[in-house]
Design a protein around this motif. Structure first.
Motif, short mmCIF file in Angstrom:
data_model
loop_
_atom_site.label_atom_id
_atom_site.label_comp_id
_atom_site.label_asym_id
_atom_site.label_seq_id
_atom_site.Cartn_x
_atom_site.Cartn_y
_atom_site.Cartn_z
N SER A 45 40.42 -30.18 74.77
CA SER A 45 40.46 -31.63 74.53
C SER A 45 41.86 -32.17 74.70
O SER A 45 42.07 -33.24 75.31
CB SER A 45 39.96 -31.95 73.13
N GLN A 90 34.63 -36.59 73.01
CA GLN A 90 33.84 -35.50 72.42
C GLN A 90 32.98 -36.01 71.27
O GLN A 90 31.81 -35.68 71.16
CB GLN A 90 34.80 -34.41 71.92
N ASP A 166 34.58 -35.07 77.87
CA ASP A 166 34.81 -34.01 76.89
C ASP A 166 33.48 -33.64 76.25
O ASP A 166 32.97 -34.36 75.41
CB ASP A 166 35.81 -34.51 75.84
N GLU A 167 32.94 -32.51 76.69
CA GLU A 167 31.61 -32.07 76.24
C GLU A 167 30.60 -33.20 76.23
O GLU A 167 30.06 -33.58 75.20
CB GLU A 167 31.71 -31.44 74.84
#
Ligand SMILES: Nc1ncnc2c1ncn2[C@@H]1O[C@H](COP(=O)(O)OP(=O)(O)OP(=O)(O)O)[C@@H](O)[C@H]1O
Ligand SMILES: [Mg+2]
Lengths: 221, 795
Positions: A45, A90, A166-167
């Protein structure tokens, strides 16, 4: 498009410092679809934030489209956020006070896009994500996965040249994840949008054309 | 974009009810109060501002300095006006002004009208426009009269006023006057008020004062050339004094004294105690109102800023997110500012509604006469607007600016607690409570002082004695009253006096200071002219000798003195001592009375000489009554007086009422202060409450965890309240000396005053702490009682 030269990041801890990223050298060309993988806490991240101009590296140089980021003024950076970079967080990070529709619309507002075009583009994206029925709900009224979808929708609506995700599928069922991945692939192939995603899933990583392994702040060869 | 901002702002307001209510309510009451107070102050400051020649017009006064006394007066001698115009360069116009309540007759109707007797220059000097007739010849003849529109309407109804003849009572005789012009109604911010204007020569005592340089009589105004200042005039008038005030000067020189003529600018007359047009208002009070207004607005602004900051940090993730989506710092600031603006705007609208609603009540309670029309002044409006925008900018822009400058990721991770702003926030809370505590303690001390004054022993019987202003009743009125009242069983004794005690319904007061030589030594004393039974009626204690008595034929040359005078004379046994007060007849002391407060408690008691003269020097009748029904007695006496003097214009009143009236400014002042203090406390507490709500919300998780770990409710309440109470304690420590200083200064204005006790500050502090504690507890108990699972599950 993205060039990282000897990038390091560390946080002060007590009297010493805690190195998160160490001497990262990385080049990502226009049109690539890159997946970043690595264990939790390895700095994925952080790396993405640096690439997204949300955080500054402690050392090293970052060139975005050949231009040194640390030399840019606030206006230029804001310009990049508006036009070039789409970021998917995220943790979903929607604006609680705004409805789904308004959340997706916000980047267009900052780009000063006329109202009629805004309407059609938001409608388009809502349609693509199957969220037309939810457009007037507030984030607190959505499930975690739905919030993530809105976050992705918001990142792509500005038609950025690079998407940093991010994810993006962390909270989604594998069927939905597949749809997102296909969307990314489509954007990458048709619209030549550069995509950099962080993921824990090997399946998702296969959609990309390059995988970067990161461990303890180092890129694994 | 802006609509989007306003939309969010609106949703936020609705979502955060406590916040919105506190802000809007606090802000609007504060604005309302500040508006009222500044309007009041503005009105006092702009008195007599409408005269076009205002900067060149001065009232004249004499100042006499002796080795023992200073005497100031605005009564000028009759020939001075013409002499100044003739002999002093730079004097353009002059007018003497005599004010009389004039009985007026038209047809079968009688009226009492306020008359100013003026010279022909008056209309050119002052800006009182005429709606009919012209300035050049409206006051050329002695038998001309100018009336105002209002007067015209009540006298003549629909008829054309100019050319009509009315009758006025001048010195007991009815005389015809011809209406020569009609003036526009006098603005209410004018010190000079009148219903009619007529020539100065019509003054009842004109014959007596004409041409005399030793009989000071009426106020005098001069208009100077624009190139001549008041100070310059004061210098060029010195030779005039030497040339004409010959007799007076030889008198004064005996006492090694001086006599000068000074000026008071027309616009200053309203707030200058030396002027005869002085309103009685302390010069400091308008400032005080502005200070109070600023304090209250300040407290509300602090709430606003504190709450906005607390909330901005609560919304930090939104700010960070917007930055990552391409918002400039300036855009974020505009967004937050627009929210503040919206709030302030609502408050502003509401405050105007409040003001309009409260204004009549305010004018009644505080005895002011304020109107919103004052806002026709564009500068005032501009000032208010600027202040308004600055407040919104500070309250909205500052927190946004602070957050916007922070690193995005840090903001997004939400790790910016309220703690970040706590020095600023705590500082502001302390400031609020300092103001509140200063106001509480000042109010307490003012209240103590007023109480002290009201219950202080004045040395005379104020409760049983009724006072009647004689006004212009015939000089046999007192004798007639004595006769009539003899029939009333409740009347115990009747007397007369030149001066009232306290302030009667006629609102006039005065003193007469005299200086003379006693055994080659200058002495100075106040002098009042009284009638028989003065000491008896007022229950003055005679410590030596006797009161005036009808049994002694020689009492017209007798005087009664007070103890201080006796002390000044330095005689062991003052009875029989001879005083040469006027160079002609020696007066001998027949009695000494115990000192009593014949003036206000602001002053110390002066030496006093009481003399007897003819009844025409008396201004008031005092009547002592013994009754269970004072209201009824007052009514009966009032009726008797009306029968004897049908033209009576002022009502009788009890002396204790008069002494209270003397302190009406202090009372008004304390009322305003008290309301201000109350409001300040309420607004501060509202702010504290809202901050507590936000802090509790923030610490909900911590509270939950602590409860799971076994903390008691009271323990948690204490934990949560502790921080705030510490702030209030700091405020007490800062506020006490400040309040002490201000009150110490204020009390200097009273010769008789209370001491400032340390416990006043303790009480104020304890009160503030209690109020704050209750406010916070409301919220912290709720937080402590909440089910821990609820708070832990959230997030
Ligand atoms: N503000 C900060 N101060 C100190 N250390 C931090 C800070 N932010 C992140 N870290 C540390 O940096 C390291 C990398 O964090 P990062 O969020 O990049 O991990 P990640 O690879 O994304 O992990 P995950 O897969 O769990 O999301 C972690 O060990 C974390 O503790
Ligand atoms: Mg991560």
């Amino acid at each position: 498009m993205i060039q990282l030269q000897k990038i390091s990041k560390h946080y002060p801890v007590g009297f010493g410092k805690n190195d998160i990223l160490k001497d990262i050298d990385l080049t990502i060309n226009e049109g690539e679809f890159v997946s970043i993988m690595g264990p939790s806490g390895s700095g994925k991240s952080t790396l993405l934030h640096i690439m997204g101009l949300l955080e500054e590296p402690s050392e090293g140089q970052y060139l975005f489209e050949g231009e040194r980021v640390d030399k840019m003024n606030e206006k230029k950076r804001t310009q990049l956020h508006r036009g070039s970079i789409g970021f998917v967080f995220q943790a979903y990070h929607l604006i609680d006070e705004l409805t789904v529709y308004e959340n997706i619309e916000t980047p267009l507002l900052y780009k000063n896009i006329p109202s009629s075009e805004r309407k059609s583009r938001v409608a388009d994206v809502l349609d693509r994500f199957n969220m037309v029925a939810k457009k007037d709900l507030f984030p607190s009224q959505l499930s975690g996965g739905q919030q993530q979808l809105v976050g992705i929708a918001r990142a792509i609506i500005g038609e950025p040249r690079v998407i940093l995700a991010d994810e993006p599928t962390g909270n989604l069922h594998s069927d939905q994840a597949k749809i997102i991945m296909q969307l990314f692939k489509h954007l990458n192939e048709q619209d030549k949008i550069t995509i950099i995603q962080v993921t824990h899933s090997d399946v998702n990583a296969t959609y990309g054309n390059r995988v970067i392994q990161i461990r303890d702040g180092h890129i694994q060869p | 974009m802006l609509t989007s901002y306003l939309k969010i702002a609106w949703r936020n307001l609705r979502k955060q009810k406590v916040f919105a209510t506190v802000n809007i309510l606090g802000m609007s009451t504060a604005l309302c109060v500040a508006l009222l107070l500044s309007l009041t102050a503005y009105r006092e400051w702009t008195y007599d501002n409408f005269h076009e020649n205002g900067n060149q017009i001065y009232q004249l006064m004499t100042e006499e300095h002796g080795s023992f006394h200073t005497k100031k007066g605005t009564s000028m001698v009759e020939p001075l006006a013409a002499t100044l115009k003739k002999e002093v360069p730079g004097v353009v116009r002059t007018t003497r002004i005599g004010e009389v309540n004039m009985p007026v007759r038209y047809g079968a109707n009688h009226y009492y009208l306020e008359a100013q007797m003026v010279d022909a220059d008056f209309l050119q000097m002052f800006t009182f426009p005429l709606v009919a007739g012209n300035k050049q010849d409206a006051l050329q003849q002695l038998n001309q009269v100018i009336i105002t529109q209002k007067t015209a309407a009540s006298l003549f109804k629909q008829e054309e006023p100019v050319g009509k003849t009315i009758e006025v009572n001048l010195g007991g005789k009815w005389q015809p006057l011809i209406v020569s012009a009609v003036a526009a109604n006098v603005p209410d911010n004018s010190g000079l008020q009148f219903d009619l204007l007529t020539r100065f020569e019509n003054a009842p005592d004109y014959v007596e004062i004409k041409g005399k340089w030793d009989a000071a009589s009426y106020p005098l105004f001069v208009q100077l050339d624009p190139a001549v200042t008041g100070a310059l005039f004061e210098r060029s008038v010195i030779p005039i004094v030497h040339k004409y005030y010959v007799e007076k000067l030889t008198d004064i020189k005996k006492d090694e004294g001086t006599l000068v003529i000074k000026t008071i600018g027309l616009k200053d007359t309203h707030l200058n105690p030396d002027s005869s047009y002085y309103s009685g208002l302390n010069q400091f009070y308008p400032w005080l109102m502005v200070i109070l207004a600023t304090m209250i607005i300040g407290i509300a602004c602090i709430n606003f800023i504190n709450l906005s900051i607390a909330r901005a940090f609560g919304r930090s993730s939104e700010i960070g997110l917007r930055k990552s989506l391409g918002a400039m710092d300036s855009q974020l600031m505009i967004q937050f500012w627009s929210e503040a603006f919206l709030l302030c705007f609502f408050s502003f609208l509401l405050s105007i509604v409040f003001t309009v609603l409260v204004l009549p009540y305010y004018n009644r309670v505080f005895g002011h006469d304020v109107a919103l029309s004052l806002f026709h002044n564009p500068w005032l409006l501009l000032g208010a607007l600027t202040a308004f925008l600055t407040i919104t900018l500070l309250a909205g822009g500052y927190p946004a600016w602070k957050v916007a400058r922070l690193n995005i990721v840090q903001v997004l991770k939400g790790k910016l607690g309220l703690s970040k702003s706590s020095t600023m926030r705590n500082g502001l809370i302390v400031v609020q409570f300092v103001v509140a505590i200063v106001l509480i303690s000042c109010t307490t001390i003012i209240w103590q002082q007023l109480n002290f004054i009201q219950s202080a022993s004045l040395g005379y019987n104020a409760i049983q004695v009724i006072s009647i202003p004689i006004d212009n009743a015939p000089s046999n009125a007192l004798a007639a009253m004595r006769n009539s009242l003899a029939q009333l069983p409740e009347v115990q004794s009747v007397t007369g006096s030149m001066l009232n005690l306290g302030l009667g319904k006629d609102g006039s007061s005065g003193n007469w200071t005299r200086g003379f030589d006693y055994k080659g030594r200058p002495v100075s004393t106040q002098n009042i002219i009284v009638d028989y039974d003065y000491a008896k009626t007022l229950d003055l204690k005679i410590v030596a000798g006797r009161d005036f008595s009808r049994n002694y034929g020689t009492d017209s040359t007798a005087v009664v003195i007070n103890e201080l005078m006796a002390k000044q004379l330095g005689e062991k046994d003052p009875i029989g001592v001879e005083l040469m007060m006027n160079d002609k007849v020696p007066l001998h002391v027949i009695g000494v009375v115990k000192d009593y407060h014949f003036e206000s408690l602001r002053k110390k008691i002066d030496p006093l000489v009481m003399t007897m003269k003819d009844a025409s020097s008396l201004g008031y009748i005092f009547i002592k009554v013994q009754t269970n029904n004072p209201v009824n007695a007052l009514k009966k006496i009032q009726q008797t007086w009306r029968r004897i003097n049908p033209l009576a214009e002022h009502d009788a009143s009890f002396l204790d009422e008069n002494t209270q009236r003397m302190y009406r400014h202090e009372q008004r002042f304390s009322k305003i202060f008290m309301s201000g203090a109350l409001l300040a406390i309420i607004i501060s507490c509202m702010g504290l409450f809202a901050i507590a709500v936000l802090v509790m919300a923030h610490r909900q998780k911590e509270i939950g965890v602590r409860k799971v770990l076994g903390a008691s409710v009271s323990g948690i309440v204490l934990l949560l309240s502790k921080d705030f109470l510490r702030l209030v304690l700091v405020a007490v420590v800062i506020a006490s000396p400040v309040a002490w200083y201000f009150m110490h200064r204020w009390l200097q204005g009273f010769e008789f005053r209370v001491n400032i006790h340390w416990w006043v500050f303790v009480i104020a502090g304890v009160l503030a702490i209690c109020i704050a504690f209750v406010t916070i507890s409301l919220q912290s108990i709720k937080a402590a009682l909440a089910n821990p699972v609820n708070s832990l599950n959230r997030e």
